[in-house]
Design a protein around this motif. Structure first.
Motif, PDB file in Angstrom:
ATOM      1  N   ALA A  79       0.825  -1.215   0.000  1.00  0.00           N
ATOM      2  CA  ALA A  79       0.000   0.000   0.000  1.00  0.00           C
ATOM      3  C   ALA A  79       0.854   1.258   0.000  1.00  0.00           C
ATOM      4  N   ILE A  80       1.868   1.291  -0.881  1.00  0.00           N
ATOM      5  CA  ILE A  80       2.736   2.455  -1.031  1.00  0.00           C
ATOM      6  C   ILE A  80       2.724   2.862  -2.497  1.00  0.00           C
ATOM      7  N   VAL A  81       2.566   4.147  -2.757  1.00  0.00           N
ATOM      8  CA  VAL A  81       2.645   4.637  -4.135  1.00  0.00           C
ATOM      9  C   VAL A  81       4.084   4.467  -4.613  1.00  0.00           C
ATOM     10  N   PRO A  82       4.328   3.771  -5.745  1.00  0.00           N
ATOM     11  CA  PRO A  82       5.690   3.515  -6.220  1.00  0.00           C
ATOM     12  C   PRO A  82       6.483   4.804  -6.431  1.00  0.00           C
ATOM     13  N   SER A  83       7.779   4.740  -6.117  1.00  0.00           N
ATOM     14  CA  SER A  83       8.671   5.880  -6.270  1.00  0.00           C
ATOM     15  C   SER A  83       9.758   5.552  -7.281  1.00  0.00           C
ATOM     16  N   ASP A  84      10.169   6.559  -8.060  1.00  0.00           N
ATOM     17  CA  ASP A  84      11.230   6.353  -9.042  1.00  0.00           C
ATOM     18  C   ASP A  84      12.613   6.370  -8.406  1.00  0.00           C
ATOM     19  N   GLU A  85      12.706   6.916  -7.197  1.00  0.00           N
ATOM     20  CA  GLU A  85      13.990   7.033  -6.513  1.00  0.00           C
ATOM     21  C   GLU A  85      14.195   5.882  -5.533  1.00  0.00           C
ATOM     22  N   THR A  86      15.456   5.642  -5.152  1.00  0.00           N
ATOM     23  CA  THR A  86      15.752   4.639  -4.139  1.00  0.00           C
ATOM     24  C   THR A  86      15.301   5.155  -2.771  1.00  0.00           C
ATOM     25  N   PHE A 124       9.444  13.904   2.881  1.00  0.00           N
ATOM     26  CA  PHE A 124       8.146  14.404   2.408  1.00  0.00           C
ATOM     27  C   PHE A 124       7.606  13.534   1.281  1.00  0.00           C
ATOM     28  N   GLN A 125       8.493  13.064   0.405  1.00  0.00           N
ATOM     29  CA  GLN A 125       8.060  12.158  -0.659  1.00  0.00           C
ATOM     30  C   GLN A 125       7.619  10.816  -0.080  1.00  0.00           C
ATOM     31  N   HIS A 126       8.375  10.328   0.913  1.00  0.00           N
ATOM     32  CA  HIS A 126       7.986   9.076   1.577  1.00  0.00           C
ATOM     33  C   HIS A 126       6.596   9.221   2.195  1.00  0.00           C
ATOM     34  N   ALA A 127       6.391  10.337   2.894  1.00  0.00           N
ATOM     35  CA  ALA A 127       5.097  10.560   3.548  1.00  0.00           C
ATOM     36  C   ALA A 127       3.971  10.656   2.518  1.00  0.00           C
ATOM     37  N   ARG A 128       4.223  11.356   1.415  1.00  0.00           N
ATOM     38  CA  ARG A 128       3.208  11.512   0.375  1.00  0.00           C
ATOM     39  C   ARG A 128       2.877  10.166  -0.267  1.00  0.00           C
ATOM     40  N   ARG A 155       3.001   7.263   1.050  1.00  0.00           N
ATOM     41  CA  ARG A 155       2.338   6.334   1.977  1.00  0.00           C
ATOM     42  C   ARG A 155       0.995   6.864   2.480  1.00  0.00           C
ATOM     43  N   PHE A 156       0.835   8.172   2.460  1.00  0.00           N
ATOM     44  CA  PHE A 156      -0.329   8.786   3.107  1.00  0.00           C
ATOM     45  C   PHE A 156      -1.652   8.368   2.472  1.00  0.00           C
ATOM     46  N   LEU A 157      -1.704   8.344   1.134  1.00  0.00           N
ATOM     47  CA  LEU A 157      -2.975   8.106   0.446  1.00  0.00           C
ATOM     48  C   LEU A 157      -3.597   6.777   0.856  1.00  0.00           C
ATOM     49  N   TRP A 158      -2.821   5.699   0.761  1.00  0.00           N
ATOM     50  CA  TRP A 158      -3.388   4.393   1.092  1.00  0.00           C
ATOM     51  C   TRP A 158      -3.652   4.252   2.584  1.00  0.00           C
ATOM     52  N   MET A 159      -2.833   4.911   3.401  1.00  0.00           N
ATOM     53  CA  MET A 159      -3.110   4.905   4.849  1.00  0.00           C
ATOM     54  C   MET A 159      -4.445   5.588   5.122  1.00  0.00           C
ATOM     55  N   LEU A 160      -4.712   6.681   4.403  1.00  0.00           N
ATOM     56  CA  LEU A 160      -5.978   7.393   4.561  1.00  0.00           C
ATOM     57  C   LEU A 160      -7.147   6.519   4.117  1.00  0.00           C
ATOM     58  N   ILE A 161      -6.972   5.846   2.975  1.00  0.00           N
ATOM     59  CA  ILE A 161      -8.039   4.977   2.466  1.00  0.00           C
ATOM     60  C   ILE A 161      -8.332   3.854   3.453  1.00  0.00           C
ATOM     61  N   LEU A 162      -7.262   3.231   3.978  1.00  0.00           N
ATOM     62  CA  LEU A 162      -7.451   2.138   4.930  1.00  0.00           C
ATOM     63  C   LEU A 162      -8.075   2.630   6.229  1.00  0.00           C
ATOM     64  N   MET A 163      -7.674   3.825   6.634  1.00  0.00           N
ATOM     65  CA  MET A 163      -8.257   4.376   7.862  1.00  0.00           C
ATOM     66  C   MET A 163      -9.752   4.627   7.687  1.00  0.00           C
TER      67      MET A 163
END
Length: 447
Positions: free
Chosen positions: A261-268, A275-279, A281-289
């Motif tokens: 449940a993490i939006v794929p990132s182009d960077e390692t 902030f990119q990590h939080a962004r 992960r946030f969406l799917w965490m919000l959906i699950l919540m």
């Protein structure tokens, strides 16, 4: 002397330039790139400058993009031209895709027009297409060419080609008609014509094919390289196995991130900012919540029953966790099977029947253990034992069935199956397991 010792000596400045050149000249270019990657910015640039020109470009192609940019910014225009012009086209494209516009502009100024035209052409293909990962540096032969002439061609131009192990046979209009391996050439007579020894039935990809299709073809036919053609089946490039390995790593990483449940990132991971990590992960965490509202509503609807028999509340986490694990096990195996081509959409009934039988066996085993545990810990409360055990059995059957079938439905709807393994599966299993549990509690306890 191993890499760690060399890195330490470089950091300490204990090695002279002449000794460094000797050490590095005898090392594999990949290992040299790893050594440079362990050094600080200034040291990397110093080390790169002392590399012999014969290996500098190869090392450059294996260095990460941040260090590549730092090196390019310190080189003269002629040095930039030397490096870029000796890179294979696919490596040059990979480099340019990662660089900022200012660096790209400077680099392209020192690339010959013919090569720049090819690079721009490849950059225009969609990111996930076969055309985006191909190279144009290959060896092509004509049908009427003799084996002796073919070897002369390979000796003349082979040094600057991506591979010489496979050559591709074309007509005057560049129409692909077959392929011939270096082994076949070596075992043939000098006067044999290519048309008589070539393999006319070879696997190929279109420039617009998805990269996953290309990966499947490489795995199916155990290829080292594969030709790429345009819509008229004219040969325009080849894809080599090293690029396919990169694609497999990228696709696997993307699937793992989606399954978590993490939006794929182009960077390692280390290069991605917090902030990119939080962004991501946030969406799917919000959906699950928010989806937990469903389970909360189900629990609230049975509030009176829980107040009458509070012990029922203690077993809710066990049921939901067991159901979640059961569903994830099935979905993970099915997604993996679909990814490697073992499972197809037409197999849905076979999957349903197999997962149901697996669920029955797992449910009976876990149910028996749970029945004994609850009986011992709850003063021989048979009603409670029966409620928990039957609910657990039904939950496992439901979770494994849903986990096995849901990815198939996702594929049918042209949705990435990996997405189904986390948010949607979790929501369905949690909600249905509670409905099953409370339904049996009402029936057995007469609530």
């Amino acid at each position: 002397m191993d890499k760690e010792e060399i890195i330490e000596l470089i950091r300490e400045g204990s090695l002279s330039i002449s000794k460094l050149k000797i050490f590095l000249s005898d090392m594999n270019t990949v290992d040299i790139a790893e050594i440079l990657g362990e050094l600080d910015g200034d040291k990397i640039i110093q080390m790169f400058r002392i590399l012999p020109k014969a290996i500098a470009s190869d090392v450059f192609s294996y260095i990460d993009t941040d260090h590549q940019q730092a090196i390019i910014e310190t080189l003269t225009d002629s040095e930039v031209g030397d490096i870029i012009n000796t890179l294979f086209v696919d490596d040059a494209v990979d480099f340019i895709e990662e660089m900022p516009a200012s660096v790209v502009k400077r680099v392209l100024q020192h690339v010959p027009f013919a090569k720049r035209k090819i690079i721009n052409q490849i950059l225009q293909y969609p990111d996930d297409s076969a055309g985006s990962i191909m190279t144009t540096e290959y060896i092509d032969l004509r049908e009427d060419t003799k084996v002796k002439e073919a070897f002369d061609t390979i000796r003349t131009i082979g040094l600057n080609k991506e591979t010489i192990y496979n050559c591709y046979v074309i007509r005057k209009d560049r129409l692909l008609v077959g392929g011939v391996s270096a082994k076949t050439l070596m075992l043939s007579k000098p006067q044999d014509k290519i048309a008589s020894i070539m393999d006319a039935d070879i696997a190929f990809a279109y420039t617009t094919d998805d990269r996953e299709i290309v990966v499947d073809l490489f795995k199916k036919y155990n290829l080292l390289a594969m030709p790429v053609v345009d819509k008229e089946q004219r040969l325009v490039g080849i894809i080599t196995v090293d690029d396919i390995v990169d694609v497999i790593v990228e696709e696997s990483t993307e699937d793992i991130e989606k399954m978590a449940a993490i939006v794929p990132s182009d960077e390692t991971y280390l290069k991605t900012t917090i902030f990119q990590h939080a962004r991501n992960r946030f969406l799917w965490m919000l959906i699950l919540m928010l989806s937990a509202t469903i389970t909360g509503t189900i629990i609230s609807s049975f509030e009176k029953g829980l107040m009458a028999i509070p012990i029922l509340m203690a077993f809710i986490p066990m049921l939901m966790n067991t159901g979640g694990i059961a569903g994830s096990q099935s979905s993970t195996l099915i997604i993996r099977g679909m990814a490697v081509g073992e499972i197809d959409l037409k197999d849905i009934l076979i999957i349903l029947w197999k997962e149901l039988r697996v669920a029955v066996l797992c449910g009976l085993g876990l149910g028996l253990v749970n029945f004994i545990r609850v009986l011992i810990m709850n003063n021989n409360d048979w009603k409670l034992c029966l409620t928990i055990t039957v609910s657990l059995f039904c939950t496992i059957c439901m979770a494994k069935t849903v986990g096995g079938v849901l990815p198939i439905f996702a594929k049918r709807l042209k949705i990435d199956p990996a997405i189904m393994s986390a948010p949607l599966l979790t929501t369905i299993v949690d909600a249905v397991s509670l409905i099953i549990y409370f339904s049996f509690a009402k029936l057995i306890f007469g609530l």
